[in-house]
Every structure is written in C-alpha cells, then in structure tokens.
Design a protein around this motif. Structure first.
Motif, PDB file in Angstrom:
ATOM      1  N   ASP A  43       0.840  -1.201   0.000  1.00  0.00           N
ATOM      2  CA  ASP A  43       0.000   0.000   0.000  1.00  0.00           C
ATOM      3  C   ASP A  43       0.873   1.249   0.000  1.00  0.00           C
ATOM      4  N   ARG A  44       0.249   2.392  -0.258  1.00  0.00           N
ATOM      5  CA  ARG A  44       0.990   3.646  -0.307  1.00  0.00           C
ATOM      6  C   ARG A  44       1.701   3.878   1.026  1.00  0.00           C
ATOM      7  N   GLN A  49       5.968  -0.572  -1.293  1.00  0.00           N
ATOM      8  CA  GLN A  49       4.951   0.166  -2.036  1.00  0.00           C
ATOM      9  C   GLN A  49       4.942  -0.220  -3.513  1.00  0.00           C
ATOM     10  N   ARG A  51       1.875  -0.015  -6.428  1.00  0.00           N
ATOM     11  CA  ARG A  51       0.486   0.266  -6.701  1.00  0.00           C
ATOM     12  C   ARG A  51      -0.225  -0.851  -7.490  1.00  0.00           C
TER      13      ARG A  51
END
Lengths: 274, 341
Positions: A43-44, A49, A51
């Motif tokens: 996740d952000r 990270q 996407r």
C-alpha cells in the motif's frame, strides 16, 4: 429417531465438518496471512509500495469477499473437480470453503497488521533490519492477538459456510440437517444438530478469545493464562505449586505508589554500576 | 563524525511541494553531544531521520564516520544491503520508545543482535551487559507495559547501543518524559557519551536539554540552520537567538524616552566580576537592572543582563566603553530618542 440411531450419523457428520473446516482454515492461514501482510506492505507508504500489485490483490480479495458463498461454490464446481476429482463429499466442499476463507482472512490480517505502530517498523529499519525482518519480528508478532481473533472469526464463518456446502452434497452437519432434519421432518434430530453447531461455534470463540487475550495481556496485569505460558515462572510452579498464586513474577515491578521518580530512583545510577 | 552537506528534503503533499530541509550543513565532531533545537515543523526531525536514511533526502549528502550514506541509498524506499549494514553502527532512540510490546525487555534489547546474526548465548550476554549499563538489569524479564516512561527509554537506549554504535541519534528522546525523568535520561546520555566516546546527535524542542548536555548546538528554523557552533561560544554571541532563548531577559519594556538600554553578555570569567557596582561607583551612573539570567554551560558560567542607563546613547559613550573594556559584550538595544525622532 432414537439417540442410538442419531449417534453414528452425528459422529461421521461432525468429523466431516471438522475436516472441511480444518482444511479451509489451514489454507486460509497459509495463503491469507501472506496476502494480508502483502496488502499492507504494497500500500501507499508501505515498505514494498507497489500500486499495481496492491490494486490487483485488493481487487481479488474484494471479489472473493463479495461473492455469496453459495454462488462461489457453484461457480467453482469445475475447479473443485479438477483439484479433488469429485464434486461431492467433504473433500469437495473443502475447496470452495478454502477459496472463500482466504480473502476473508486476508482482509482481517490486513486490518490487524495495519494497527501495528509504524514506529516499530522504523525502529527495526534503524537497526539495519530488512523488510522481511520487519514482517517476521515486528508486524506478525505485534499483531498476533488481533490475528488470532481474526482467525477465530474466520473459523466461525467457515463453519457457517460448511453447513451451506453440506446442503448441496458437501457432507457434514449441514448435509445431516438438510437430509434428516428438513427432508424427513426429524425435528428432534434437527434440534440436536443445531445445539451441536451452537456448541461448536461457542467453543471455537471461547478458545480464540482465550488465546487472543493471553497474547494481548502480555505484561499487563495477571491472569490464569499466564501460567500456561512458557517462562521461568513455570519451572518454579513445578517445584512449589502452592506458591504460584501469591508469589509475584521475577520481572514484575512493584505496582506500589512509586511516584514520578520511579525511574532512576529505583535503579542504581549507571555511573555507579560500573 | 556526522556531516551533511546542502541537505534538502521536499515532500509532496496533495500536489504541493513542502520543503522540510532547505540546504542544511551540519558538522558534528567525534565524541561530542550535539543538539539541534527548533520549534515543531522546523525540520529537525526530518534532519535526524535523514542521517540514517529513514528519510531519503531529495538532494545533498550525509556522511557518517567517513561513510557517505547517501551514496549507499539505492532505489526506492527500501534499504540496500550496504545501507542496512551501515545503520547497524548508528543507534537511534525515539520519542515514543518504539519497544515491541510482545517482547520482554531483554528480548527487545536482543532484537538488533538477532538482526546482526549473533547466536543465542552471545545475545543473552550482550543484552545483560547493556541492561546493566542503563541500570535496568533487574527488569530484564518485564514487558514494556510494566515499565515507567523513563525505564522504557532506558531500554530504548540499551537497544540502540546493542550494535556497539559510534553514533547515537536521539529524536526527541525526552519529550514524552517528565522533567525529573528527562534529567536522569540526559545524565545517562552524557555518561554514555563520556564513557563510550559515543557521538550523540539529539533533536529537541526544549532549551533545557541543550544547556544541560550539549557541547554544541544548532538552531533550526524553516528547514535551515540559522545558528550553530560550540554552545559556550553561541551563548556568548550578542544577538544570538539561541542565547536569547537560553538566557531570556523578557520583553523590552516601554522605557523612558531619555534612556539607553544595553544588553550585556558576560562570558566565562567575567561573570563573577561586580561590574555593575564598579560602573556605578567609578562613573557615577544610576543604572537600573531590567533583567538578568545566568546559566552554567560546560562548567562555565554565562549570563546576560539588561540594564538601563539614563541619557541618550551618545551621552553614554564613556560607560559603554568602560563595559567593553572589561571584556563584556555590549549590545545597544535601543536608542529611544532616535526612535522617537
């Protein structure tokens, strides 16, 4: 129907139910745990990270979560046949149960892992730990009480699904309730089955709660579960069983009104200790 | 020991660029306690987190113990092998301790040793020594939830020292503690600094922390270092913002129009001299004291005093000259007659 007639049927059905619930839970644990952790990591702002991966994984989990179980089961018939070679019996029911349980548990894992203080991960990073270290040493152990609670919820949900699977040839208690209780109007038998299911769910919940509380209360107050845990106190327990309840554990600080100067006052000054 | 050169960090928040560090040059000497002070949002936390690359600087370099960490950084938010190894020799202490609640005190201290790959017996031994060092040997089997804030921070410090670091970073380590505990933690840091030759870079918003333990200090404002140097020198610099904060003289009073206000800084040896009464006696000046503050920094007394002399600036040339002769640093704050004109 007499109890003697019910008993063997119940025994077999219970074994089948436990088998499919157990299988599905095991798969949920093995696949859902990494999936849930990965949802957080990708996740952000996460350690990994990413996407696209997060989006795809999230979408798969969402689809799995949103399909009604009965539809999922029917839709997976061909897949089930391919995996276990049949679409009947508890083995066949295990497949859609597992497929349904994985995203269910994955979401719960995600929520649990997200709750872990980001500062702890940072601390591990500052020590030179890798992402894998952070997962293994921080995220999973720190989220453990919530993970156990999540697993309990998953098991109970799977018990519910398993009854649905039983109604369409999946065996187990659901099958019994359908064929005897519903088709043959054996109301007594139905009652027995209902009671058993209630007891089963209550037992799972109680065990799960106990485990989660034992893990969550580490270092906070005391309780009977403390005695079950592996630590030096257990050794002392074996030698002096009567002293267990009253003797404070070695590391427990005196909960007396120590005041704000508890630090430093109670311990030797570092300069003096060397 | 720690050097940053033209360090910049820009965050992107909702499409807007926010500058946290705007060209920071920091020089921390080996074996000193260096304090960075500033209000919240000044960028000091970002600065310390850039030193061990928990935060990637947008540009500029960070060098710790001769190793340029910015060159080791690698891509993305993940730390490469080189950076991870470098971090093991940089300890870090956090404001909220960041101890694992699921582990005992001993196991918390062992965590960095596990990461370093030490075997079980060696870890046990090391953790025992470290807990001894911070005075918590008797709490080894306790869980963090059973400890007071100060004790938790001691565990945090023991953990940070596990890798035998040369540098200790402290990100507001005492900000969550009461004054008494703060003092004991600062004493511990000072003690470790002296005993282990540890270089300490600490971030704080409390001036007291700076004056009680730091050899050098820097003041941060808006992502820049506005003042830096040896603390004793900084405080002896007239017009220094840090000196004003450490040795506050209060607000400038709305004085009489026909008077001169002087801010006098007396560094070191001159502090003990009775210059006020000497001035009054030898020059027959009726001065009034508007404010004074004295601090002991590194064993030296440093003070500031604000006095008011009757008459305008040009009429006071002789007494001001006398004060300067005495080795005092004199700053004429106002010349009200000119202000009024």
């Amino acid at each position: 129907m007499t109890w003697a007639e019910m008993q063997p049927l119940l025994l077999t059905a219970t074994r089948e139910t436990l088998s499919m619930v157990g299988t599905a839970t095991l798969v949920a644990l093995l696949a859902g745990l990494p999936a849930g952790v990965l949802l957080v990591l990708t996740d952000r702002g996460g350690l990994l990270q990413n996407r696209p991966v997060n989006r795809v994984l999230g979408a798969v989990v969402n689809v799995g979560r949103s399909l009604p179980f009965i539809v999922l089961m029917l839709a997976l018939t061909q897949f089930t046949k391919w995996v276990v070679g049949t679409s009947l019996g508890w083995q066949a029911a295990s497949v859609p149960l597992a497929v349904g349980a994985v995203p269910f548990f994955a979401r719960l894992v995600e929520t649990a892992v997200r709750e872990v203080d980001g500062g702890l991960v940072e601390a591990v990073q500052a020590m030179g730990g890798s992402t894998w270290t952070a997962v293994r040493k921080v995220l999973v152990p720190e989220a453990l009480p919530s993970l156990v609670a999540g697993l309990t919820t998953t098991v109970i949900a799977v018990v519910g699904y398993s009854a649905m699977a039983g109604a369409v040839g999946g065996g187990g208690l659901g099958n019994l309730a359908y064929t005897y209780g519903y088709m043959r109007f054996e109301t007594d038998f139905m009652t027995v089955i209902v009671v058993e299911l209630v007891l089963l769910v209550a037992l799972v919940q109680a065990l799960g709660d106990l485990a989660a509380r034992a893990l969550a209360h580490r270092g906070r107050g005391s309780g009977p579960v403390r005695l079950l845990r592996r630590r030096p106190a257990a050794v002392r327990t074996a030698r002096a069983p009567h002293a267990v309840r009253t003797a404070p554990r070695g590391g427990t600080p005196d909960p007396g009104p120590a005041g704000p100067s508890e630090d430093g006052g109670a311990v030797p000054e570092p300069a003096a200790s060397h | 020991m720690i050097t940053t050169a033209d360090l910049r960090k820009t965050y992107r928040v909702r499409g807007r660029d926010v500058t946290a560090l705007d060209g920071v040059d920091l020089h921390v000497q080996e074996g000193e306690v260096y304090g960075v002070v500033g209000t919240s949002g000044a960028g000091k936390s970002t600065l310390v987190r850039c030193v061990n690359m928990l935060e990637r600087p947008t540009s500029g370099t960070v060098t710790v113990d001769g190793l340029e960490l910015t060159a080791l950084a690698g891509r993305g938010p993940r730390a490469g092998r080189g950076l991870r190894a470098a971090r093991r020799s940089i300890g870090m202490v956090f404001q909220h301790f960041n101890l694992l609640s699921s582990r005992t005190v001993r196991d918390n201290v062992e965590l960095p040793l596990e990461i370093m790959g030490l075997d079980r017996t060696e870890r046990r031994r090391r953790a025992g020594d470290l807990l001894d060092l911070v005075g918590l040997a008797d709490k080894a089997g306790a869980y963090p939830a059973q400890l007071s804030g100060g004790q938790k921070q001691r565990v945090g410090i023991a953990r940070a020292l596990a890798g035998d670091p040369k540098v200790l970073l402290s990100d507001e380590a005492t900000s969550a503690l009461d004054p008494e505990t703060t003092r004991s933690i600062l004493e511990l840091l000072r003690d470790l600094n002296r005993r282990l030759g540890l270089t300490v870079l600490l971030i704080t918003h409390e001036m007291d922390v700076i004056t009680s333990v730091c050899d050098s200090a820097a003041l941060m404002r808006g992502g820049r270092i506005t003042e830096s140097g040896r603390l004793a020198d900084l405080l002896a610099t007239p017009g220094s913002e840090l000196a004003r904060a450490v040795l506050p003289l209060g607000d400038l009073p709305a004085g009489r129009p026909d008077a001169t206000v002087l801010d006098i800084t007396f560094p070191g040896e001159t502090a003990a001299r009775p210059f006020v009464s000497q001035l009054a006696r030898t020059h027959h000046v009726d001065l009034s004291i508007l404010g004074a503050a004295v601090e002991t920094v590194g064993g030296r007394q440093i003070g500031r005093m604000r006095i008011e002399l009757p008459g305008r600036h040009d009429e006071n040339a002789v007494p001001i000259g006398y004060l300067r002769e005495q080795g005092l640093l004199v700053d004429v704050v106002t010349d009200r007659t000119e202000d009024a004109a």
